[in-house]
Write an enzyme that holds these catalytic residues in place. Structure first.
Site, mmCIF file in Angstrom:
data_model
loop_
_atom_site.group_PDB
_atom_site.id
_atom_site.type_symbol
_atom_site.label_atom_id
_atom_site.label_comp_id
_atom_site.label_asym_id
_atom_site.label_seq_id
_atom_site.Cartn_x
_atom_site.Cartn_y
_atom_site.Cartn_z
ATOM 1 N N ASP A 248 47.573 41.555 43.841
ATOM 2 C CA ASP A 248 46.770 41.488 45.060
ATOM 3 C C ASP A 248 46.089 40.130 45.163
ATOM 4 O OD1 ASP A 248 45.092 43.372 47.160
ATOM 5 O OD2 ASP A 248 43.851 41.796 46.273
ATOM 6 N N LYS B 256 45.976 38.928 52.120
ATOM 7 C CA LYS B 256 45.030 39.293 53.198
ATOM 8 C C LYS B 256 44.848 38.110 54.131
ATOM 9 C CE LYS B 256 42.654 41.774 49.560
ATOM 10 N NZ LYS B 256 42.834 40.907 48.399
ATOM 11 N N TYR C 76 41.254 33.547 48.788
ATOM 12 C CA TYR C 76 41.065 33.278 47.350
ATOM 13 C C TYR C 76 41.571 31.886 46.965
ATOM 14 C CZ TYR C 76 40.820 38.454 46.946
ATOM 15 O OH TYR C 76 40.519 39.778 47.091
ATOM 16 N N HIS D 283 41.435 40.923 56.211
ATOM 17 C CA HIS D 283 40.482 40.865 55.095
ATOM 18 C C HIS D 283 39.092 41.398 55.457
ATOM 19 C CE1 HIS D 283 39.674 38.373 51.207
ATOM 20 N NE2 HIS D 283 39.001 39.505 51.199
#
Ligand code: A2P
Length: 280
Positions: free
Chosen positions: A44, A74, A49, A105
């Protein structure tokens, strides 16, 4: 390996590897490769990120055939006005021509527009399942009333301090499976793993408190994506499928609920401000 079946019949591993903050070129890659070695197949990540490229490289290096992997990313809410270029970048970063799950997200900005883009990619078969993250029940119900294809996942924080019992009833009513992030409390609540109840139950099963905390969620049929950079803890968190908690143990752990998310509720204005102010 155990799976849950998403509403569109796609199989999703019930224990996955969360990659939030797994970003170091060397250590991060090592952690992902350790996760593959431990048996994880669900990975994931998120555009936010900043580590999709690293995840893509590590998974390619692992040599695991693409069809055995389940890759989630996401969409970054700051791209919702024009999500396609960044989404195309995600395919490149993750070195794949299809993604297993792509989710919205955060429910901010024009997420209705972004969700329509996900629906298009889903219809084209480029994304196998679509969903949302951090959606409180009211937002989720409203999206369902206005979309064509119902979200197949809502990824939210769930752990023994944030059990979401009331919210789960709404997600169940609308047939949207929940996926749990921060099942161990994000590392910012070390007292979570020192709960006496967890320690007692862990001893009875010859497991660790972390494994009990994860098992508690999995046993409710909720997939989890614990994250760790440490090889032993990566293994430990995956090893939660060979035992069951008794009904009494499940009831005892239910009493630990503080109904308090750590990451914060998406309806909290401080959370919204923090996310808009973040440089990414
Ligand atoms: P570390 O990377 O040093 O293992 P969550 O998945 O709930 O967000 O929690 C992640 C945090 O929990 C990280 O700080 C991680 O630190 C820590 N952690 C992960 N697995 C375990 C475990 N089995 N026991 C104790 N702490 C853990």
């Amino acid at each position: 390996m155990e799976y849950i079946i998403l509403p569109n019949n796609l199989k999703m591993p019930i224990v996955g590897y969360g990659t939030y903050k797994v970003s170091d070129e060397v250590e991060g890659k090592k952690a992902i490769l350790n996760a593959v070695k431990a048996g994880y197949r669900l990975f994931d990540t998120a555009q936010q990120y900043g580590n999709e490229k690293l995840v893509g490289e590590a998974l390619a290096e692992s040599g695991v055939p693409r069809e055995e992997l389940f890759i989630t990313t996401k969409l970054h809410f700051k791209t919702f006005d024009n999500p396609v270029p960044k989404l195309e970048e995600s395919f490149k970063n993750l070195q794949t021509d299809y993604l297993d799950l792509v989710i919205i997200h955060w429910p901010y900005g024009d997420y209705y527009k972004a969700y329509k883009v996900l629906e298009d990619y889903y219809k084209k078969g480029k994304i196998k399942a679509i969903g949302v993250s951090n959606f409180d029940p009211a937002r989720l119900v409203d999206l369902i009333k206005n979309c064509e294809i119902k979200p197949m996942v809502n990824q939210i924080e769930v752990n023994i301090y944030c059990q979401r019992k009331e919210e789960l009833k709404w997600y169940k009513k609308y047939g949207v499976p929940v996926e749990a992030y921060s099942p161990l409390g994000h590392g910012s609540q070390p007292e979570l793993l020192q709960e006496k109840t967890l320690i007692r139950i862990a001893k009875a099963h010859d497991k660790t408190p972390a494994q009990i905390a994860i098992r508690y969620i999995v046993q409710q049929g909720i997939p989890v994506i614990p994250k760790s950079g440490n090889e032993n803890r990566i293994k430990e968190n995956f090893d939660v499928l060979d035992f069951s908690l008794t009904e009494e143990e499940m009831n005892d752990i239910a009493l630990l609920d503080k109904k308090a998310p750590i990451v914060g509720r998406s309806e909290d204005p401080f959370v919204v401000e923090r996310l808009y102010d973040k440089k990414d």
